[in-house]
Each structure stands twice: as C-alpha cells, then as structure tokens.
Design a protein around this motif. Structure first.
Motif, PDB file in Angstrom:
ATOM      1  N   ARG A   9       0.825  -1.217   0.000  1.00  0.00           N
ATOM      2  CA  ARG A   9       0.000   0.000   0.000  1.00  0.00           C
ATOM      3  C   ARG A   9       0.854   1.260   0.000  1.00  0.00           C
ATOM      4  O   ARG A   9       0.565   2.216  -0.713  1.00  0.00           O
ATOM      5  CB  ARG A   9      -0.926  -0.017   1.211  1.00  0.00           C
ATOM      6  N   SER A  10       1.903   1.272   0.811  1.00  0.00           N
ATOM      7  CA  SER A  10       2.720   2.486   0.946  1.00  0.00           C
ATOM      8  C   SER A  10       3.640   2.710  -0.246  1.00  0.00           C
ATOM      9  O   SER A  10       3.941   3.857  -0.593  1.00  0.00           O
ATOM     10  CB  SER A  10       3.541   2.429   2.229  1.00  0.00           C
ATOM     11  N   ARG A  11       4.097   1.627  -0.873  1.00  0.00           N
ATOM     12  CA  ARG A  11       5.081   1.767  -1.948  1.00  0.00           C
ATOM     13  C   ARG A  11       4.482   1.729  -3.351  1.00  0.00           C
ATOM     14  O   ARG A  11       5.098   2.235  -4.293  1.00  0.00           O
ATOM     15  CB  ARG A  11       6.130   0.660  -1.849  1.00  0.00           C
ATOM     16  N   THR A  12       3.316   1.126  -3.497  1.00  0.00           N
ATOM     17  CA  THR A  12       2.818   0.903  -4.857  1.00  0.00           C
ATOM     18  C   THR A  12       1.480   1.563  -5.166  1.00  0.00           C
ATOM     19  O   THR A  12       1.160   1.768  -6.330  1.00  0.00           O
ATOM     20  CB  THR A  12       2.678  -0.607  -5.140  1.00  0.00           C
ATOM     21  N   TYR A  13       0.696   1.876  -4.143  1.00  0.00           N
ATOM     22  CA  TYR A  13      -0.595   2.507  -4.419  1.00  0.00           C
ATOM     23  C   TYR A  13      -0.373   3.948  -4.865  1.00  0.00           C
ATOM     24  O   TYR A  13       0.443   4.664  -4.286  1.00  0.00           O
ATOM     25  CB  TYR A  13      -1.488   2.496  -3.179  1.00  0.00           C
ATOM     26  N   LYS A  14      -1.097   4.376  -5.863  1.00  0.00           N
ATOM     27  CA  LYS A  14      -1.024   5.758  -6.325  1.00  0.00           C
ATOM     28  C   LYS A  14      -1.722   6.663  -5.323  1.00  0.00           C
ATOM     29  O   LYS A  14      -2.699   6.275  -4.690  1.00  0.00           O
ATOM     30  CB  LYS A  14      -1.671   5.889  -7.700  1.00  0.00           C
ATOM     31  N   ALA A  15      -1.229   7.885  -5.223  1.00  0.00           N
ATOM     32  CA  ALA A  15      -1.840   8.849  -4.304  1.00  0.00           C
ATOM     33  C   ALA A  15      -3.288   9.110  -4.682  1.00  0.00           C
ATOM     34  O   ALA A  15      -4.154   9.270  -3.821  1.00  0.00           O
ATOM     35  CB  ALA A  15      -1.050  10.150  -4.304  1.00  0.00           C
ATOM     36  N   ARG A  16      -3.557   9.146  -5.982  1.00  0.00           N
ATOM     37  CA  ARG A  16      -4.925   9.282  -6.487  1.00  0.00           C
ATOM     38  C   ARG A  16      -5.101   8.345  -7.665  1.00  0.00           C
ATOM     39  O   ARG A  16      -4.236   8.247  -8.529  1.00  0.00           O
ATOM     40  CB  ARG A  16      -5.213  10.727  -6.904  1.00  0.00           C
ATOM     41  N   ASP A  17      -6.226   7.672  -7.703  1.00  0.00           N
ATOM     42  CA  ASP A  17      -6.455   6.690  -8.753  1.00  0.00           C
ATOM     43  C   ASP A  17      -7.930   6.689  -9.125  1.00  0.00           C
ATOM     44  O   ASP A  17      -8.753   7.340  -8.483  1.00  0.00           O
ATOM     45  CB  ASP A  17      -6.022   5.302  -8.277  1.00  0.00           C
ATOM     46  N   ALA A  18      -8.261   5.932 -10.154  1.00  0.00           N
ATOM     47  CA  ALA A  18      -9.654   5.793 -10.573  1.00  0.00           C
ATOM     48  C   ALA A  18     -10.457   5.110  -9.467  1.00  0.00           C
ATOM     49  O   ALA A  18      -9.955   4.211  -8.793  1.00  0.00           O
ATOM     50  CB  ALA A  18      -9.731   4.971 -11.860  1.00  0.00           C
ATOM     51  N   TRP A  19     -11.692   5.536  -9.266  1.00  0.00           N
ATOM     52  CA  TRP A  19     -12.490   4.948  -8.189  1.00  0.00           C
ATOM     53  C   TRP A  19     -12.713   3.462  -8.417  1.00  0.00           C
ATOM     54  O   TRP A  19     -12.802   2.698  -7.459  1.00  0.00           O
ATOM     55  CB  TRP A  19     -13.823   5.682  -8.039  1.00  0.00           C
ATOM     56  N   TRP A  20     -12.774   3.014  -9.661  1.00  0.00           N
ATOM     57  CA  TRP A  20     -12.929   1.587  -9.936  1.00  0.00           C
ATOM     58  C   TRP A  20     -11.725   0.811  -9.400  1.00  0.00           C
ATOM     59  O   TRP A  20     -11.865  -0.244  -8.793  1.00  0.00           O
ATOM     60  CB  TRP A  20     -13.095   1.347 -11.441  1.00  0.00           C
ATOM     61  N   THR A  21     -10.550   1.361  -9.629  1.00  0.00           N
ATOM     62  CA  THR A  21      -9.328   0.718  -9.145  1.00  0.00           C
ATOM     63  C   THR A  21      -9.263   0.721  -7.621  1.00  0.00           C
ATOM     64  O   THR A  21      -8.930  -0.294  -6.998  1.00  0.00           O
ATOM     65  CB  THR A  21      -8.098   1.427  -9.719  1.00  0.00           C
ATOM     66  N   VAL A  22      -9.583   1.862  -7.014  1.00  0.00           N
ATOM     67  CA  VAL A  22      -9.496   1.995  -5.557  1.00  0.00           C
ATOM     68  C   VAL A  22     -10.422   1.017  -4.851  1.00  0.00           C
ATOM     69  O   VAL A  22     -10.023   0.335  -3.892  1.00  0.00           O
ATOM     70  CB  VAL A  22      -9.821   3.438  -5.126  1.00  0.00           C
TER      71      VAL A  22
END
Length: 303
Positions: A9-22
C-alpha cells in the motif's frame, strides 16, 4: 525480504487513482501482490503477458454473443485488469520496473481494448443485425485513444504553465525584484533560487478562478483525495469497465456504452474548461510578477 500488505500500500498505491481501481481492484490486487512477491519468482513482464492473454480470452467470449458468454467475458476482463494492475505494483515494490515493461504494458492495454471492442460489437451485430453496434465499436476505439492522448497533452500543457511561471520569476529576479507571492514573503528560503522556484510554482494557485465559480469543488476534492480517488470520475478506466463489464453483465451494451461515452466526454469538457480558467490565472500571475519588476519612478525596481 518479506513484503507485507502495508509495504504494498505504501510503496505501490497511487496517491490518487480511478475509483474503480481503488474500490474494486486494489483490495484484491494488493493481497495477490503480497503472495506473488513473497512466494514466487514471477516477473512483472510475465504478469503483463498473462493479463494480455486473458484480455484476448475475454474478447473470444464476447465474440460468442450469447449472454452467458458476455458474463464470462466481463469476469475474465476484470481479472485481466487486476493482473494489469499487479505488474506495475510488483515492479515498484521490488524496484524491477523497466522502460520496456512500461511500453509493453501500454501497448497491450490498447490492443486489449481494440480486440475486446471489435469482438463485443461484431458479435452483437452478427447476432442482432443492428448496425448501431458497428458505430459503437468505432466510437469506443476513438474515445479510448482520445482519452489517453488527451491526458498526455494536458499534462504537457500544465508542465509548460509551471515552466512559464518559473521563467517569469527568474527574469524578474535577475532584474532585482523578488516578485514572490505573499505566502512566501515570510518564509526562510535562504536565498536558494531552486527552492524559491519550486515553492513559487506550488504557491501560485492556477485553479483560483475555477474554485471561485464552483465553491463546492474544494470540499468534494478533499473528500475524494482522502479516499485516493481522483476528481476525474469518468476517465479511460471507468469507460472501459462500463463497456466491457457493466454493459455485458446487464445485457445492455448499447445504453451503457452510450451513457459512459457521454459521461467521458462531459468530464473531458470539464477538464478543458478548467484548463481555460487556469490559463487566465496564469496570465494574472505573470502580470503580477512582471509588474513587480517594472522600474519605479525613482528608478529602482518595484518591490
């Protein structure tokens, strides 16, 4: 080294992403990344190939045209997209990303969209004889390419705006005028020009006019940011999911595709509108910087 879900989560999740992805991808992809990274030697490129093959499998299902095959195609497409998100996460987690891998991922994404569009719309046309499916096929491919090309150009324009702002400050500073926004006047920047340029571009608000016209926007944006969701609620990802997942699952390919296309165009128009207003904010900021550099009546730079 053993990776945890927190690491992912800390290293690979984007700060902002598409709601479908999130909401519908990351919860599953993150856990699969932990298992894959810790227990296998599978590389990101191998996952990219796997996502591509599944994408082609989804296209084959769509081509059969019957509803049960449409459902199967939608499920396979979603699994393909989950894998497509995993390859980048594993690359970032292990530091094994390559330029070739990024290029391969992009090209396979476009081929997957093209193949699934052709299969879905041709299969439905063959089953129903309705030419609207052929028109929708052309529209889907066009809008998918438009969105990704437009995103690159918009990012380029925004970078150019910030660059123009920095250059204007440098010209002003060389003439002896600070030309700094009020928010920076009391900051201790130690006279570091690089630091000043960075802070300048951060301090100048290029969305001031947009926010003044839509007072509800900042609150909504902050809520979305807290949940890692970007404000562009219908972009290329949501459009794909509507066409290849929601439409087939509901047995309503035509209305869902048309609705998704309309929403995509609406959000693209909003982005263009924001860009126009940002250009006005930029012009005002440049005017303020240049006016501060004009010689005063006493012959000294205005400050």
């Amino acid at each position: 080294m053993t990776f945890t879900l927190h690491d992912v989560r800390s290293r690979t999740y984007k700060a902002r992403d598409a709601w479908w992805t999130v909401f519908l991808v990351d919860p599953l992809a993150g856990r699969l990344v932990v298992t894959t990274a810790n227990r296998t030697s599978i590389t990101p490129n191998q996952i990219t190939w796997g996502a591509f093959v599944l994408g082609l499998g989804s296209a084959w299902c769509f081509l059969q045209a019957e509803w049960r095959w449409l459902v199967a195609g939608a499920v396979v497409y979603h699994v393909s997209f989950v894998l497509d998100c995993m390859d980048g996460k594993i690359a970032r987690l292990k530091g094994t990303g390559t330029v070739l891998g990024g290029w391969l991922d992009y090209v396979f994404d476009r081929i997957r969209v093209l193949a699934c569009t052709a299969a879905l719309m041709w299969g439905q046309y063959r089953a129903t004889g309705q030419e609207v499916y052929l028109l929708l096929g052309i529209a889907v491919v066009f809008l998918d390419m438009l969105r990704y090309v437009d995103a690159l150009q918009i990012a380029k324009v925004r970078r150019q705006m910030r660059r123009t702002l920095r250059l204007a400050y440098e010209e002003s500073a060389s003439g002896g005028a600070a030309a700094l926004p009020a928010s920076l006047l009391n900051d201790d920047l130690d006279g570091d020009p690089d630091e000043i340029r960075v802070r300048l571009t951060e301090a100048v608000d290029l969305q001031q006019e947009f926010r003044s016209r839509f007072s509800w926007y900042p609150g909504m944006r902050e809520w979305l940011r807290e949940h890692r969701i970007r404000t562009h609620l219908v972009s290329g990802i949501e459009f794909q999911m509507a066409v290849f997942i929601i439409g087939p699952l509901l047995g309503a390919v035509v209305p869902v595709t048309i609705g998704a296309a309309a929403l995509l165009l609406l959000f693209e128009a909003l982005i263009m509108y924001k860009l126009v207003l940002s250009s006005r904010d930029l012009n005002r900021a440049l005017a303020a910087i240049r006016s501060s550099a004009e010689p005063s009546a006493s012959g000294t730079p205005a400050g």
